[in-house]
Design an enzyme around this catalytic site. Structure first.
Site, PDB file in Angstrom:
ATOM      1  CG  HIS A   1      -2.183  -0.745   0.996  1.00  0.00           C
ATOM      2  ND1 HIS A   1      -3.415  -0.165   0.932  1.00  0.00           N
ATOM      3  CD2 HIS A   1      -2.387  -2.060   0.800  1.00  0.00           C
ATOM      4  CE1 HIS A   1      -4.332  -1.084   0.712  1.00  0.00           C
ATOM      5  NE2 HIS A   1      -3.730  -2.250   0.627  1.00  0.00           N
TER       6      HIS A   1
ATOM      7  CG  ASP B   1      -4.574   3.082   2.018  1.00  0.00           C
ATOM      8  OD1 ASP B   1      -5.735   2.610   1.912  1.00  0.00           O
ATOM      9  OD2 ASP B   1      -3.570   2.471   1.638  1.00  0.00           O
TER      10      ASP B   1
ATOM     11  CB  SER C   1       4.019  -8.218  -0.787  1.00  0.00           C
ATOM     12  OG  SER C   1       2.713  -7.862  -0.410  1.00  0.00           O
TER      13      SER C   1
ATOM     14  CD1 TRP D   1      -5.546  -2.731  -8.593  1.00  0.00           C
ATOM     15  CD2 TRP D   1      -6.839  -4.375  -9.393  1.00  0.00           C
ATOM     16  NE1 TRP D   1      -6.151  -2.276  -9.748  1.00  0.00           N
ATOM     17  CE2 TRP D   1      -6.944  -3.261 -10.251  1.00  0.00           C
ATOM     18  CE3 TRP D   1      -7.565  -5.528  -9.689  1.00  0.00           C
ATOM     19  CZ2 TRP D   1      -7.751  -3.270 -11.388  1.00  0.00           C
ATOM     20  CZ3 TRP D   1      -8.356  -5.546 -10.839  1.00  0.00           C
ATOM     21  CH2 TRP D   1      -8.441  -4.428 -11.661  1.00  0.00           C
TER      22      TRP D   1
ATOM     23  CB  SER E   1      -0.632  -9.945  -9.165  1.00  0.00           C
ATOM     24  OG  SER E   1       0.422  -9.918  -8.225  1.00  0.00           O
TER      25      SER E   1
ATOM     26  CD  GLU F   1       2.840  -5.692 -11.164  1.00  0.00           C
ATOM     27  OE1 GLU F   1       3.358  -6.810 -10.958  1.00  0.00           O
ATOM     28  OE2 GLU F   1       2.869  -4.773 -10.327  1.00  0.00           O
TER      29      GLU F   1
HETATM   30  C1  U2F Z   1      -2.470  -6.743  -1.282  1.00  0.00           C
HETATM   31  O1  U2F Z   1      -1.815  -7.532  -2.251  1.00  0.00           O
HETATM   32  P1  U2F Z   1      -0.267  -7.872  -2.394  1.00  0.00           P
HETATM   33  O2  U2F Z   1       0.522  -6.645  -2.161  1.00  0.00           O
HETATM   34  O3  U2F Z   1       0.119  -9.066  -1.632  1.00  0.00           O
HETATM   35  O4  U2F Z   1      -0.198  -8.332  -3.945  1.00  0.00           O
HETATM   36  P2  U2F Z   1      -0.270  -7.486  -5.279  1.00  0.00           P
HETATM   37  O5  U2F Z   1      -1.310  -6.442  -5.258  1.00  0.00           O
HETATM   38  O6  U2F Z   1      -0.374  -8.476  -6.358  1.00  0.00           O
HETATM   39  O7  U2F Z   1       1.135  -6.757  -5.321  1.00  0.00           O
HETATM   40  C2  U2F Z   1       2.325  -7.440  -5.270  1.00  0.00           C
HETATM   41  C3  U2F Z   1       3.386  -6.549  -5.888  1.00  0.00           C
HETATM   42  O8  U2F Z   1       4.671  -7.087  -5.580  1.00  0.00           O
HETATM   43  C4  U2F Z   1       5.415  -7.264  -6.763  1.00  0.00           C
HETATM   44  C5  U2F Z   1       4.399  -7.360  -7.875  1.00  0.00           C
HETATM   45  C6  U2F Z   1       3.272  -6.476  -7.397  1.00  0.00           C
HETATM   46  O9  U2F Z   1       3.490  -5.145  -7.829  1.00  0.00           O
HETATM   47  O10 U2F Z   1       4.980  -6.951  -9.081  1.00  0.00           O
HETATM   48  N1  U2F Z   1       6.229  -8.483  -6.711  1.00  0.00           N
HETATM   49  C7  U2F Z   1       7.436  -8.477  -7.330  1.00  0.00           C
HETATM   50  O11 U2F Z   1       7.857  -7.500  -7.938  1.00  0.00           O
HETATM   51  N2  U2F Z   1       8.214  -9.613  -7.262  1.00  0.00           N
HETATM   52  C8  U2F Z   1       7.794 -10.733  -6.623  1.00  0.00           C
HETATM   53  O12 U2F Z   1       8.561 -11.696  -6.624  1.00  0.00           O
HETATM   54  C9  U2F Z   1       6.528 -10.726  -6.017  1.00  0.00           C
HETATM   55  C10 U2F Z   1       5.753  -9.584  -6.074  1.00  0.00           C
HETATM   56  C11 U2F Z   1      -3.797  -7.400  -1.025  1.00  0.00           C
HETATM   57  F1  U2F Z   1      -3.557  -8.662  -0.531  1.00  0.00           F
HETATM   58  C12 U2F Z   1      -4.622  -7.471  -2.297  1.00  0.00           C
HETATM   59  O13 U2F Z   1      -5.857  -8.080  -2.043  1.00  0.00           O
HETATM   60  C13 U2F Z   1      -4.811  -6.089  -2.885  1.00  0.00           C
HETATM   61  O14 U2F Z   1      -5.417  -6.208  -4.148  1.00  0.00           O
HETATM   62  C14 U2F Z   1      -3.463  -5.397  -3.016  1.00  0.00           C
HETATM   63  C15 U2F Z   1      -3.599  -3.971  -3.494  1.00  0.00           C
HETATM   64  O15 U2F Z   1      -4.281  -3.207  -2.530  1.00  0.00           O
HETATM   65  O16 U2F Z   1      -2.728  -5.419  -1.799  1.00  0.00           O
END
Ligand code: U2F
Length: 446
Positions: A20, A123, A275, A347, A349, A352
């Site tokens: 976030h 946020d 993450s 979101w 992911s 991307e």
């Molecule tokens: C929360 O989600 P996360 O932050 O767990 O997951 P994502 O929204 O998919 O974001 C992960 C980011 O980490 C990066 C990837 C994404 O930009 O490119 N990344 C990376 O660069 N290399 C890696 O090996 C692994 C990840 C929440 F759980 C969700 O429900 C929400 O949708 C989201 C947004 O608020 O936040």
């Protein structure tokens, strides 16, 4: 103490968990660059600020001299060590400290910079931003970093609970949510007893008061959902995908890109759950077996201890697979060799994957991820959700087969390619996200 030549001072309240704060900082840096005469104070926890600002600096090291970070208390008592049993524990502890922790540091920032705030950018989670901004007669601009349909769900929580109570399965009675089922709804909506769900409920109640709600999305992504958000909110501004403005430089310490260069086009399965998420051991085993069955090359960004948690033979098949602790995901998904993305449907992911034109195999875990997965499967039709809601060998192998091979996979790839074009177009100089960004800068600094 410094003076803002324009007397403009924007306070930013970040949510210091998951991705976030970084997503918000990315946006704030852009606004700060577009409005160098405005001061920006970025408030987050110490841990989050250390992760977001390199080298422990509290200013932006020259790139954005008008942006300064301030640490707010994370709510934890002196010497607190998370038990690790409950991953949301630090979040709940933090939420006990709001809004007082933000309020006091905000006053300190105003004193230090010699200027009261003229806008509050937060946020979207921070429902208290509505009151705080009203008391100070400044605009409140919440930023939503997750999938757009969940925003509707949070604003319609009372109606959803009513439908649930009368055993409804579909949400088609709720404008904007016709593609969703009751099982897709974030569980926090139906169970609002603990601090995190309570926060989401309050957020849904006050968002319509916001001057503008900003979203990490683009206008053409889903006309039905977008139309509803425009009608529910005073102003709804899609300025995404944030990650494209500007795209992060490639940092590939584990050699993912050279490895992908050796693979055939659209052949590799990329596996990553964002993450924080670590699927349970039996689901890890199911993924391992399904990847073996598919015989496709794979790249796995593995949270946790891969040596201990993955079978040795699997780890040793280096020509066919690569397991890394972190991958440059945007660049990986943009590589021609990647043919499928096994994801939790966070979101960022999902966006991307769209930007890379890669179809998905979705296994949502919590929050709005099920809604994102539903949209991937039924609205955009650029992927499938794993049958039964969790990884089993058979369901995972089936899903991979559908996405990677045959006509169905090909059509998904074509549709993903079309979304990619829309996302890229939105951030072009004349694109909708660029136009909305300019409107945002006006609201925040005007
Ligand atoms: C929360 O989600 P996360 O932050 O767990 O997951 P994502 O929204 O998919 O974001 C992960 C980011 O980490 C990066 C990837 C994404 O930009 O490119 N990344 C990376 O660069 N290399 C890696 O090996 C692994 C990840 C929440 F759980 C969700 O429900 C929400 O949708 C989201 C947004 O608020 O936040």
């Amino acid at each position: 103490t410094e003076d803002s030549p324009t007397g403009k001072h924007v306070a930013v309240f970040a949510f210091p968990f998951a991705t976030h704060a970084l997503a918000l900082l990315r946006l704030v840096r852009r606004i700060a660059e577009a409005s160098p005469a405005t001061m920006f104070s970025f408030l987050s926890s110490e841990k989050s600020n250390l992760a977001c600002f390199s080298g422990g600096r509290r200013d932006d090291g020259g790139t954005c001299p008008n942006l300064v970070a301030y640490d707010v208390w994370d709510g934890a008592p002196e010497g607190y060590v998370p038990s690790g049993r409950n991953p949301v524990e630090p979040v709940e502890i933090f939420l006990r400290a709001v809004p007082g922790n933000f309020e006091s540091v905000l006053r300190a920032a105003e004193r230090e910079r010699g200027c009261n705030i003229t806008c509050l950018l937060t946020d979207a989670f921070y429902w208290f931003g509505a009151d705080m901004a009203r008391e100070r007669s400044v605009p409140w601009v919440p930023v939503w970093t997750a999938g757009p349909s969940a925003l509707i769900a949070h604003m319609e929580t009372d109606s959803i609970r009513q439908i649930f109570g009368t055993s409804g399965k579909m949400l088609d009675a709720i404008p904007g949510l016709s593609a969703m089922r009751m099982t897709d709804v974030p569980k926090e909506i139906l169970d609002a007893t603990t601090p995190f769900p309570t926060m989401l409920y309050r957020m849904g109640q006050v968002l319509p008061q916001a001057t503008a709600v900003v979203s990490n999305s683009f206008e053409d992504i889903d006309p039905i959902v977008e139309g509803e958000l425009h009608s529910k909110l005073r102003k709804f501004l899609d300025v995404g995908p944030f990650v494209l403005s500007p795209p992060p430089p490639l940092s590939d310490e584990h050699g993912c890109i050279p490895w992908l260069d050796k693979q055939e086009t659209a052949s590799v399965v990329y596996v990553s759950f964002g993450s924080m998420i670590r699927p349970p051991p039996h689901e890890i085993t199911a993924i391992v077996n399904a990847l073996d069955k598919a015989a496709s090359p794979f790249l796995w960004s593995f949270r946790g201890d891969a040596q201990a948690e993955l079978p040795r033979e699997f780890l040793e098949r280096r020509t066919r697979g690569k397991v890394v602790p972190w991958a440059p995901q945007l660049h990986v998904l943009g590589h021609r060799a990647v043919g499928a993305f096994v994801t939790h449907c966070g979101w960022n992911s999902v966006l991307e994957s769209m930007i890379g034109g890669v179809p998905m195999v979705g296994r949502p875990f919590f929050g709005e991820q099920s809604m994102n997965a539903r949209a991937v499967e039924d609205v955009w039709r650029i992927g499938v959700a794993v049958e039964g809601g969790a990884f089993t060998e058979e369901a995972t192998a089936d899903a991979l087969e559908r996405v990677l091979a045959g006509e169905e996979g090909k059509r998904m790839r074509e549709r993903a390619g079309a979304l990619k074009e829309m996302a890229l177009k939105a951030v072009e100089p004349q694109g909708s996200s660029t136009r909305n960004f300019k409107a945002l800068v006006e609201i925040v600094t005007g």
